[in-house]
Design a protein around this motif. Structure first.
Motif, mmCIF file in Angstrom:
data_model
loop_
_atom_site.group_PDB
_atom_site.id
_atom_site.type_symbol
_atom_site.label_atom_id
_atom_site.label_comp_id
_atom_site.label_asym_id
_atom_site.label_seq_id
_atom_site.Cartn_x
_atom_site.Cartn_y
_atom_site.Cartn_z
ATOM 1 N N THR A 100 0.861 -1.184 0.000
ATOM 2 C CA THR A 100 0.000 0.000 0.000
ATOM 3 C C THR A 100 0.890 1.223 0.000
ATOM 4 N N ALA A 101 0.561 2.196 -0.850
ATOM 5 C CA ALA A 101 1.442 3.357 -0.977
ATOM 6 C C ALA A 101 1.433 4.226 0.266
ATOM 7 N N ILE A 102 0.236 4.505 0.778
ATOM 8 C CA ILE A 102 0.145 5.404 1.919
ATOM 9 C C ILE A 102 -0.866 4.888 2.929
ATOM 10 N N TRP A 103 -0.684 5.330 4.174
ATOM 11 C CA TRP A 103 -1.680 5.087 5.203
ATOM 12 C C TRP A 103 -2.459 6.364 5.441
ATOM 13 N N VAL A 104 -3.738 6.218 5.661
ATOM 14 C CA VAL A 104 -4.603 7.357 5.970
ATOM 15 C C VAL A 104 -4.994 7.292 7.432
ATOM 16 N N GLY A 105 -4.747 8.360 8.166
ATOM 17 C CA GLY A 105 -5.068 8.380 9.587
ATOM 18 C C GLY A 105 -4.311 7.297 10.329
ATOM 19 N N ASP A 106 -5.022 6.489 11.107
ATOM 20 C CA ASP A 106 -4.423 5.418 11.890
ATOM 21 C C ASP A 106 -4.488 4.066 11.185
ATOM 22 N N SER A 107 -4.733 4.053 9.894
ATOM 23 C CA SER A 107 -4.910 2.782 9.183
ATOM 24 C C SER A 107 -3.668 1.908 9.248
ATOM 25 N N GLY A 108 -2.502 2.522 9.388
ATOM 26 C CA GLY A 108 -1.269 1.759 9.497
ATOM 27 C C GLY A 108 -1.122 1.025 10.810
ATOM 28 N N LEU A 109 -1.975 1.315 11.763
ATOM 29 C CA LEU A 109 -1.915 0.657 13.072
ATOM 30 C C LEU A 109 -2.996 -0.418 13.213
ATOM 31 N N ILE A 110 -3.629 -0.753 12.107
ATOM 32 C CA ILE A 110 -4.689 -1.759 12.104
ATOM 33 C C ILE A 110 -4.166 -3.021 11.443
ATOM 34 N N SER A 111 -4.204 -4.119 12.150
ATOM 35 C CA SER A 111 -3.534 -5.336 11.693
ATOM 36 C C SER A 111 -4.112 -5.895 10.396
ATOM 37 N N TRP A 112 -5.425 -5.796 10.208
ATOM 38 C CA TRP A 112 -5.990 -6.429 9.015
ATOM 39 C C TRP A 112 -5.682 -5.676 7.725
ATOM 40 N N ASN A 113 -5.019 -4.548 7.824
ATOM 41 C CA ASN A 113 -4.581 -3.827 6.618
ATOM 42 C C ASN A 113 -3.274 -4.363 6.064
ATOM 43 N N TYR A 114 -2.681 -5.349 6.756
ATOM 44 C CA TYR A 114 -1.387 -5.882 6.342
ATOM 45 C C TYR A 114 -1.527 -7.277 5.738
ATOM 46 N N ASN A 115 -0.668 -7.544 4.765
ATOM 47 C CA ASN A 115 -0.714 -8.810 4.042
ATOM 48 C C ASN A 115 0.335 -9.813 4.507
ATOM 49 N N TYR A 116 1.461 -9.306 5.000
ATOM 50 C CA TYR A 116 2.588 -10.174 5.314
ATOM 51 C C TYR A 116 3.066 -9.921 6.732
ATOM 52 N N TRP A 117 3.467 -11.012 7.407
ATOM 53 C CA TRP A 117 3.867 -10.930 8.811
ATOM 54 C C TRP A 117 5.119 -11.759 9.061
ATOM 55 N N GLY A 118 5.936 -11.279 9.984
ATOM 56 C CA GLY A 118 7.051 -12.065 10.450
ATOM 57 C C GLY A 118 6.622 -13.010 11.551
ATOM 58 N N GLN A 119 7.584 -13.768 12.082
ATOM 59 C CA GLN A 119 7.271 -14.777 13.099
ATOM 60 C C GLN A 119 7.278 -14.207 14.513
ATOM 61 N N GLY A 120 7.804 -12.998 14.661
ATOM 62 C CA GLY A 120 7.786 -12.332 15.956
ATOM 63 C C GLY A 120 9.084 -12.484 16.724
ATOM 64 N N THR A 121 9.321 -11.525 17.618
ATOM 65 C CA THR A 121 10.459 -11.567 18.528
ATOM 66 C C THR A 121 9.975 -11.095 19.897
ATOM 67 N N GLN A 122 10.378 -11.798 20.943
ATOM 68 C CA GLN A 122 9.858 -11.543 22.280
ATOM 69 C C GLN A 122 10.615 -10.420 22.969
ATOM 70 N N VAL A 123 9.872 -9.500 23.565
ATOM 71 C CA VAL A 123 10.432 -8.440 24.393
ATOM 72 C C VAL A 123 9.848 -8.586 25.795
ATOM 73 N N THR A 124 10.729 -8.670 26.786
ATOM 74 C CA THR A 124 10.300 -8.801 28.174
ATOM 75 C C THR A 124 10.958 -7.702 29.004
ATOM 76 N N VAL A 125 10.140 -6.906 29.669
ATOM 77 C CA VAL A 125 10.633 -5.805 30.491
ATOM 78 C C VAL A 125 10.257 -6.077 31.940
ATOM 79 N N SER A 126 11.261 -6.161 32.789
ATOM 80 C CA SER A 126 11.027 -6.448 34.202
ATOM 81 C C SER A 126 11.094 -5.164 35.026
ATOM 82 N N SER A 127 10.326 -5.151 36.098
ATOM 83 C CA SER A 127 10.287 -3.950 36.946
ATOM 84 C C SER A 127 11.382 -3.971 37.994
#
Length: 127
Positions: A100-127
């Protein structure tokens, strides 16, 4: 074939920093719009930051001023620099891409607007 591979996750103490990277193959990040999402246990997938093919950037309110998204077109890589991390930032972080060329408003923060995904990387923050 489009592939996304995240790296850079880990465990840090609150107030610390991490930089996540997403190496893309099968397409040019310069021509796609991309984003970072996260999902904590028992919660839905949340948009964190997005950058469209014109370089327009958007952040979730929860990370504004602490996270920075960027693209390196020469390395075909998407990066998320995270500072002042909080325990509530703990999640699996995913890189995503959309032809997609551009995002309008917050559309880039909506998951179903994306076609491809990585496998993920874990982030853990301890207090």
């Amino acid at each position: 074939q489009v592939q996304l591979v995240e790296s850079g996750g880990g465990s840090v103490q609150a107030g610390g920093s991490l930089t996540l990277s997403c190496l893309a193959s099968g397409y040019s990040v310069a021509s796609y719009s991309m984003g970072w999402f996260r999902q904590a246990p028992g919660k839905g997938r949340e948009g964190v930051a997005s950058i469209d093919s014109h370089g327009i950037i958007n952040y979730a309110d929860s990370v504004k001023g602490r996270f920075t998204i960027s693209k390196d077109n020469a390395k075909n890589t998407l990066t998320l620099q995270m500072y002042s991390l909080k325990p509530e930032d703990t999640a699996m972080y995913y890189c995503a891409a959309a032809p997609t060329a551009i995002w309008v408003g917050d559309s880039g923060l909506i998951s179903w607007n994306y076609n491809y995904w990585g496998q993920g990387t874990q982030v853990t923050v301890s207090s």
